[in-house]
Enzyme design. Structure first.
Site, PDB file in Angstrom:
ATOM      1  N   ASP A 148      -9.511  -5.041  -4.467  1.00  0.00           N
ATOM      2  CA  ASP A 148      -8.987  -3.883  -3.747  1.00  0.00           C
ATOM      3  C   ASP A 148      -9.903  -2.677  -3.993  1.00  0.00           C
ATOM      4  OD1 ASP A 148      -7.393  -1.755  -2.775  1.00  0.00           O
ATOM      5  OD2 ASP A 148      -5.555  -2.842  -3.287  1.00  0.00           O
ATOM      6  N   SER A 189       0.843  -1.198   0.000  1.00  0.00           N
ATOM      7  CA  SER A 189       0.000   0.000   0.000  1.00  0.00           C
ATOM      8  C   SER A 189       0.882   1.254   0.000  1.00  0.00           C
ATOM      9  CB  SER A 189      -0.963  -0.060   1.190  1.00  0.00           C
ATOM     10  OG  SER A 189      -1.988   0.873   1.043  1.00  0.00           O
ATOM     11  N   HIS A 213      -8.187  -5.017  -0.233  1.00  0.00           N
ATOM     12  CA  HIS A 213      -6.874  -4.389  -0.126  1.00  0.00           C
ATOM     13  C   HIS A 213      -5.984  -5.105   0.883  1.00  0.00           C
ATOM     14  CE1 HIS A 213      -4.121  -0.987  -0.429  1.00  0.00           C
ATOM     15  NE2 HIS A 213      -4.180  -0.772   0.865  1.00  0.00           N
TER      16      HIS A 213
END
Lengths: 410, 410
Positions: free
Chosen positions: A357, A193, A390
């Site tokens: 995601d 991320s 995610h």
């Protein structure tokens, strides 16, 4: 951009086994595996790196800058066995191991970092540092410089006088940390991320120093969807009257707003597969029907609130706002075009992402892979499976472990 | 659960044509199409239905209850040509037409409601009403009873003393409205999002009164993901100090919180396809770089804020909280099980949904279809295409127009 580190406590069995072996070795009973006596013992010592002064890429001076770091494994003499791990939005440098024997929680990627694991501490020196403006400014295991830090010039916390910093600034501080240990090149850089953004930035800005790139659940640019999502995370803090334009360090911090911000982070970083498999329509209080009482809630609301409240205790609201800005400002290379930033990357790249995601759109991740590969840089894109959206890049990373292991040895 | 009604101004050309024809008819120049002189002229007259007293399903009394309504087309003598349109979270009864000649904005489903359109006003009497606790309590074209309404017993706005109401209560008030016009059965009930919930509830609770069911972008139950999403919409209001536990009617309303809530509604009801196709990384102010100024923003943030601010002007914060509760409490039939609630539905059902819906998970919509059809009730499920996610059920409904037309005639 992650929620519950406490969920990533996989491999407990493996750890128990390891601790058993370590105990045996201490009494010298098993010479056959004595070579492993040098293996990292899974205990982490937090350390602090300090720069007397740091000038941001945009020209502002921060003095001093201090960031926490930790490492797993041993730096070899050639100093060429280094893997840098860069952390996500709500994360810290605690990527593996535990701070003390008996700690239940391990670092978020402990499943893949350790002796014999894909990021093998018997082979690599794996290092991770807290970013500037780290969210968890009040976590005793985190050291970071940001708005909550006292500015020695004024004797007061910086507040909103702290300069806006970018992902590039995170990278520059990491570079100084590495150089302080004589490290000039990275066998690999890997992050999830916001950590993926730092990894892209490393490989784009310092292509000669990065030999392998492993970005996880992140694209090469903050697209408009992400700009808006991050904006939504910031919003509850700004609504909280205690925020007071960032000037709250001698009063009540904006905890209500911070909690709601963190609740949104948790929700966005997950997926409805997770919500609908994990929860049902139970009430938070079996005596208070939400269909009859405007104050009553469902269990999922209460649990998300409780998680957010626990996280807010060690977090700082202004730090969250600065992280939002750093992420929003991101475009690989921070130059004139995304194409330029991504084609600057020369390191062979292994990208891991999730089709579910909700933070980094899979289309953007695929486009990133195409741009990195446009000048024939080798790029491999692997979709992670799982129900967390995610977050599968953090809690379900193990499924890619063997591919990561071979990628690191190629 | 919709954002910008102003974006649904399709069919302007068709309307211009219609107005041209209507003008021609006024001077009697075209007797061939004189039959159309009876056609609905596209102008809407808002009306108000009042009940002296309404007792909610949970036993609370609200006196009086007033809701706005509008209708398109003519009720036939048999009173059996009625289509009820139920509105979405942020919507009103304004489903078609305009309030005055020259109004740019038309009702949200104007693309499919009108003379010769799929919901043909030459054939059907199409009626829509504002719900209880309608979000847009301060819109001059909305009449609704809710927390912002003065309770005649106290002379003060109800505030949080207003009873929690459910989708079933919305249906009961609509039933009373219809009965006041002598209407006992519905040729069809159709609604989007929260409107779909009302449509399910009608068909489940009054199977003998509903001949056809058209739920759009909505499932048969508020699943945990939706419970949490709705909770997030409520959060910024509760953080705003002006909310004051719902008691703000003689002070400053919690406009900051309301705006942030509405921004989140807009974002969740859309999709990254829309965000990334509609916006770029432009700054809101070309002289204020968000990477250098903690107060500076991106254009997408400014635009979402502006949309939210405009919507907040006519909305009420407590009404939003009550709508959140009503949606959270929803399970078709409001009984002991979803299976029971959905198998109670006997009406042939045409379901429209989006695979990119971030509010109502497509898996839940498919499960709803299966449960309705479990006892051989005919169910057809059609995926809408488009870039707006959930909102495609509002702004891109026209693509299903011909299927809706034939479904209504079957």
């Amino acid at each position: 951009m992650q929620d519950s580190i406490e969920r990533s406590t996989t491999n407990t069995a493996e750890h128990s086994l390891f601790r058993g072996l370590a105990s045996a070795l201490l009494v010298g009973a098993l010479p056959l595996i004595a070579a492993q006596a040098l293996a990292w013992d899974g205990l982490v010592e937090k350390q602090v790196f300090e720069m007397e002064e740091y000038t941001t890429v945009s020209g502002a001076t921060i003095a001093p800058v201090r960031v926490g770091w930790e490492a797993y494994g041993t730096l070899n003499e050639a100093r060429d066995n280094v893997i840098l791990i860069t952390h996500f939005f709500s994360g810290t440098s605690h990527a593996a191991g535990r701070y003390a024997e008996g700690d239940e929680a391990v670092g978020y990627w402990d499943a893949i970092i350790g002796p014999g694991k894909p990021l093998d501490t018997d082979e690599y020196y794996i290092i991770a540092s807290d970013t500037l403006v780290n969210l968890n400014a009040h976590d005793p295991n985190v050291t970071t410089t940001g708005p909550a830090t006292v500015n020695p010039e004024t004797g007061e916390p910086w507040g909103l006088d702290f300069p806006v910093v970018t992902i590039r600034d995170f990278v520059e501080v990491q570079k100084a940390l590495l150089e302080s240990q004589g490290i000039e090149e990275l066998h690999a850089v890997m992050g999830a991320s916001m950590g993926a953004l730092q990894a892209y930035e490393w490989a784009s800005t310092y292509p000669d120093r990065v030999e392998r790139l492993i970005p996880v659940i992140g694209g090469g640019v903050a697209d408009p969807w992400l700009l808006a999502t991050l904006s939504a995370w910031a919003a509850p803090i700004r609504v909280d009257a205690n925020w007071n334009e960032g000037d709250y360090y001698d009063g009540e911090p904006p905890l209500d707003g911070l909690r709601e911000a963190l609740k949104l982070v948790t929700l966005n970083a997950n997926h409805w597969h997770w919500a609908n498999e994990t929860f049902d329509r139970s009430w938070a209080d079996e005596d208070a029907d939400p269909a009859r009482d405007i104050h009553a809630r469902y269990a999922i609301e209460q649990i998300l609130d409780d998680i957010a409240a626990a996280r807010a205790e060690v977090a700082d609201a202004n730090h969250l706002l600065y992280l939002v800005k750093a992420n929003q400002a991101f475009m690989a290379g921070h130059g004139d075009s995304l194409e330029e930033g991504l084609t600057s990357i020369d390191a062979p790249t292994l990208m891991l992402y999730s089709e579910n995601d909700l933070v980094f759109a899979p289309e953007g991740v695929r486009e990133t892979a195409e741009l990195i590969g446009a000048d024939d840089t080798p790029v491999e894109l692997i979709a992670l499976e799982g129900g967390r959206g995610h977050l599968d890049g953090v809690v379900a990373i193990e499924q890619a472990g063997e591919r990561i292991r071979t990628f690191l040895s190629e």
